[in-house]
Structures are given as structure tokens and as C-alpha cells.
Design a protein around this motif. Structure first.
Motif, PDB file in Angstrom:
ATOM      1  N   SER A  18      -6.605   8.742  -8.384  1.00  0.00           N
ATOM      2  CA  SER A  18      -7.183   8.467  -9.694  1.00  0.00           C
ATOM      3  C   SER A  18      -6.321   9.013 -10.818  1.00  0.00           C
ATOM      4  O   SER A  18      -6.371   8.526 -11.945  1.00  0.00           O
ATOM      5  N   PHE A  19      -5.513  10.029 -10.525  1.00  0.00           N
ATOM      6  CA  PHE A  19      -4.690  10.637 -11.565  1.00  0.00           C
ATOM      7  C   PHE A  19      -3.390   9.857 -11.777  1.00  0.00           C
ATOM      8  O   PHE A  19      -2.745   9.996 -12.793  1.00  0.00           O
ATOM      9  N   ILE A  20      -2.993   9.044 -10.783  1.00  0.00           N
ATOM     10  CA  ILE A  20      -1.785   8.240 -10.912  1.00  0.00           C
ATOM     11  C   ILE A  20      -2.206   6.801 -11.168  1.00  0.00           C
ATOM     12  O   ILE A  20      -2.736   6.143 -10.283  1.00  0.00           O
ATOM     13  N   PRO A  21      -2.002   6.293 -12.369  1.00  0.00           N
ATOM     14  CA  PRO A  21      -2.493   4.943 -12.708  1.00  0.00           C
ATOM     15  C   PRO A  21      -1.815   3.860 -11.884  1.00  0.00           C
ATOM     16  O   PRO A  21      -0.670   4.006 -11.453  1.00  0.00           O
ATOM     17  N   GLU A  22      -2.524   2.760 -11.701  1.00  0.00           N
ATOM     18  CA  GLU A  22      -2.019   1.666 -10.884  1.00  0.00           C
ATOM     19  C   GLU A  22      -0.749   1.065 -11.475  1.00  0.00           C
ATOM     20  O   GLU A  22       0.144   0.666 -10.743  1.00  0.00           O
ATOM     21  N   HIS A  23      -0.648   1.023 -12.790  1.00  0.00           N
ATOM     22  CA  HIS A  23       0.546   0.413 -13.385  1.00  0.00           C
ATOM     23  C   HIS A  23       1.805   1.205 -13.055  1.00  0.00           C
ATOM     24  O   HIS A  23       2.903   0.651 -13.035  1.00  0.00           O
TER      25      HIS A  23
ATOM     26  N   ARG B 262       8.458   9.267  -4.127  1.00  0.00           N
ATOM     27  CA  ARG B 262       8.732   9.147  -5.562  1.00  0.00           C
ATOM     28  C   ARG B 262       7.456   8.863  -6.336  1.00  0.00           C
ATOM     29  O   ARG B 262       7.267   9.372  -7.457  1.00  0.00           O
ATOM     30  N   TYR B 263       6.541   8.095  -5.776  1.00  0.00           N
ATOM     31  CA  TYR B 263       5.273   7.754  -6.423  1.00  0.00           C
ATOM     32  C   TYR B 263       4.439   9.011  -6.686  1.00  0.00           C
ATOM     33  O   TYR B 263       3.773   9.136  -7.720  1.00  0.00           O
ATOM     34  N   LYS B 264       4.499   9.961  -5.780  1.00  0.00           N
ATOM     35  CA  LYS B 264       3.747  11.206  -5.951  1.00  0.00           C
ATOM     36  C   LYS B 264       4.210  12.001  -7.166  1.00  0.00           C
ATOM     37  O   LYS B 264       3.464  12.822  -7.692  1.00  0.00           O
ATOM     38  N   LYS B 265       5.443  11.778  -7.573  1.00  0.00           N
ATOM     39  CA  LYS B 265       6.016  12.595  -8.640  1.00  0.00           C
ATOM     40  C   LYS B 265       5.796  11.993 -10.025  1.00  0.00           C
ATOM     41  O   LYS B 265       6.425  12.423 -10.979  1.00  0.00           O
ATOM     42  N   TYR B 266       4.908  11.023 -10.125  1.00  0.00           N
ATOM     43  CA  TYR B 266       4.605  10.435 -11.429  1.00  0.00           C
ATOM     44  C   TYR B 266       4.134  11.489 -12.438  1.00  0.00           C
ATOM     45  O   TYR B 266       4.578  11.475 -13.599  1.00  0.00           O
TER      46      TYR B 266
ATOM     47  N   PRO C 272       0.823  -1.219   0.000  1.00  0.00           N
ATOM     48  CA  PRO C 272       0.000   0.000   0.000  1.00  0.00           C
ATOM     49  C   PRO C 272       0.853   1.264   0.000  1.00  0.00           C
ATOM     50  O   PRO C 272       1.325   1.715   1.041  1.00  0.00           O
ATOM     51  N   LEU C 273       1.072   1.845  -1.164  1.00  0.00           N
ATOM     52  CA  LEU C 273       1.745   3.140  -1.218  1.00  0.00           C
ATOM     53  C   LEU C 273       0.700   4.237  -1.057  1.00  0.00           C
ATOM     54  O   LEU C 273      -0.274   4.300  -1.806  1.00  0.00           O
ATOM     55  N   GLN C 274       0.906   5.100  -0.080  1.00  0.00           N
ATOM     56  CA  GLN C 274      -0.059   6.145   0.231  1.00  0.00           C
ATOM     57  C   GLN C 274       0.380   7.475  -0.361  1.00  0.00           C
ATOM     58  O   GLN C 274       1.563   7.803  -0.370  1.00  0.00           O
ATOM     59  N   ILE C 275      -0.589   8.262  -0.874  1.00  0.00           N
ATOM     60  CA  ILE C 275      -0.316   9.620  -1.293  1.00  0.00           C
ATOM     61  C   ILE C 275      -1.290  10.551  -0.595  1.00  0.00           C
ATOM     62  O   ILE C 275      -2.331  10.134  -0.093  1.00  0.00           O
TER      63      ILE C 275
END
Length: 281
Positions: A84-89, A147-151, A70-73
């Protein structure tokens, strides 16, 4: 050697997701007779032998584990940061590349090592592990989340470089100053994630396993897997492989990824459907 491919290979698209195709290739020379194609093919040519590591993520146990992480943003930020703006892939690509890089650095140390993935409930495994150094750190998962937030910033840079430049939702909702800040933070968190991966690989050089739980918290290192031998004895491997196999036979939902001194990777797992040993050389 880092090169761009004139025409993107369509069969590589699933690696990157539907948003863009892979358009580059990375080849590393690691000494006499050893060449590694690290991205996107993940294979090694070493003294006349070719090893393929790309099937690591064909294992059900590995994929099931990464799917659960579970990566949280921050949901309170602007719409550009909503889940919803950051796709699961994008999360899967990030987690897989992080695991691949960790194993790559462990292999480069030529010391051998083990990553033991344990259930989040400590009671399920504490009697089968002796932790020499307990740290219970969220360092890795925190850097992954940052890092995930910066997609969105990453996608913006890819579009600027490769095209098309479509002035997407992310860019329209930021001033030029804020856009520059996002790009700068992307660079910073990329470096910080690299540090966290190198940290895990460095503590794997200490005798014993590095223990992570299924949420990617670093539980400790220098761990001795103490489960009693189960089933038929393995005769073609060392104690590190034997203890990893016995541990996974004992602890449900556990995974042990063993890196040999010669660079071979062996995965043991106990997750019902995929309770088997797979060797990657």
C-alpha cells in the motif's frame, strides 16, 4: 547531455505519476547524424529522419502484459515496505523503463534481435519454438523486485534534491544508519537492474529470439520460432519479422518485439483486442 528544465512541463506529469513532475531531459549523441532524446520523449533524429518511440506503450497488448506482471515485495517487513505504501504507478514506470532500456541497448548493437513474450503455460507454445539455449532464469524479475522495494528511498532522494523536504513516513520510521543503508541498497539494485537489462540485450545478439514468459522469467535464447505461415505473406520484411508474425498468429497472448539492424522496432501481438502489427521507426 543531461540537463535540468527550469520549469517542469505539466504535460509530462503522467509519465512520472502524480508524486512529481519530470524536471530533466537526456540527450545522447550516437555518432554522425544520430541524436536521441531518451527521456522523457523517447525519439531519435537519424540522418534527417525523426522517429518517435513513445507510442510503444499506447499498444493495448504491451500495457496489458505489463499490468499483469506480478512483482512481489516482502510483506513481513516494516510498514514502509507494504504494497500500500508503494503506488501502482511506480511499478508501471519501472517496468516500462526496463523494457525501453532493453530495446535501446538492442538497437545500439545494430545487429537486430527479437523478444518473444510467451504464455506462462509452456504447453501453449512449446511446439512452435525450438530453444537452442534453455535457461529458465528469474534473474530479471528478481532484480526488478529488489529495485521495486527501494521506491521509498528513491522518493526520499527526489524530495531532498527537488523539495519539499517534508520528513515523510519513510524517513520518520528509520534511524539515520538505516536510512543510509536504504540509499546504498537503492544504488546497488539500480546497478544490478542495469546489468540484467544489458544481459538480455547481449544474448539477443545471438541468432534467434530471446524468450520471456509473461511473468518476465527468461526462458531461453537463440530460439527459432517455427510456427507455420499464417495468413497473407509479408513481402516488405525479412525472415525475423515473418517468423515473429507467424508465431503470434499461432500462439494466443504472445507478443514479439522485433528490432531491425537499422534500429526500427516492430511489435506483433496476439491478444484478442490488439492483434495487429505496429511499426516504430
Amino acid at each position: 547531455i543531461f540537463g535540468f528544465i527550469q520549469e517542469a512541463r505539466k504535460e509530462w506529469a503522467p509519465i512520472a505519476g502524480p508524486d512529481h513532475l519530470i524536471t530533466f531531459l537526456s540527450i545522447e549523441i550516437h555518432g554522425p547524424g544520430e541524436i536521441r532524446v531518451d527521456y522523457p520523449l523517447n525519439c531519435v533524429y537519424d540522418k534527417g529522419e525523426i522517429g518517435d518511440f513513445s507510442d510503444l506503450f499506447s499498444l493495448n497488448s504491451i500495457n496489458a502484459w505489463l499490468n499483469e506482471v506480478p512483482l512481489q515485495i516482502d510483506q513481513d517487513k516494516k510498514e514502509l515496505f507494504t504494497r500500500s505504501f508503494i503506488p501502482e504507478h511506480a511499478k508501471q514506470i519501472l517496468l516500462k523503463s526496463t523494457l525501453s532500456n532493453t530495446l535501446k541497448y538492442m538497437r545500439e548493437g545494430k545487429h537486430g534481435g527479437c523478444l518473444a513474450i510467451v504464455p506462462n503455460n509452456k504447453q501453449e507454445w512449446e511446439n512452435d519454438i525450438e530453444l537452442k539455449y534453455a535457461i529458465d532464469s528469474e534473474y530479471l524479475v528478481e532484480t526488478l523486485e529488489a529495485r521495486y522495494k527501494k521506491y521509498p528511498a528513491q522518493q526520499f532522494l527526489l524530495r531532498e534534491y527537488f523539495g519539499p523536504k517534508d520528513n515523510d513516513h519513510f524517513e520518520r520510521n528509520l534511524s539515520k544508519i538505516d536510512l543510509a543503508k536504504e540509499i546504498n541498497e537503492l544504488h546497488f539494485f539500480e546497478i544490478e537492474l542495469e546489468r540484467s537489462v544489458r544481459f538480455i540485450s547481449s544474448i539477443s545478439y545471438i541468432d534467434g529470439a530471446v524468450v520471456l514468459n509473461r511473468d518476465l522469467n527468461i526462458i531461453g535464447f537463440g530460439a527459432r520460432l517455427t510456427a507455420e505461415p499464417t495468413g497473407k505473406e509479408l513481402t516488405d520484411v525479412g525472415m525475423r519479422h515473418k517468423s515473429a508474425r507467424d508465431f503470434c498468429c499461432r500462439v494466443k497472448d504472445s507478443i514479439a518485439i522485433v528490432v531491425s539492424q537499422d534500429g526500427g522496432i516492430t511489435v506483433f501481438s496476439n491478444s484478442g483486442e490488439d492483434s495487429r502489427r505496429s511499426s516504430h521507426r
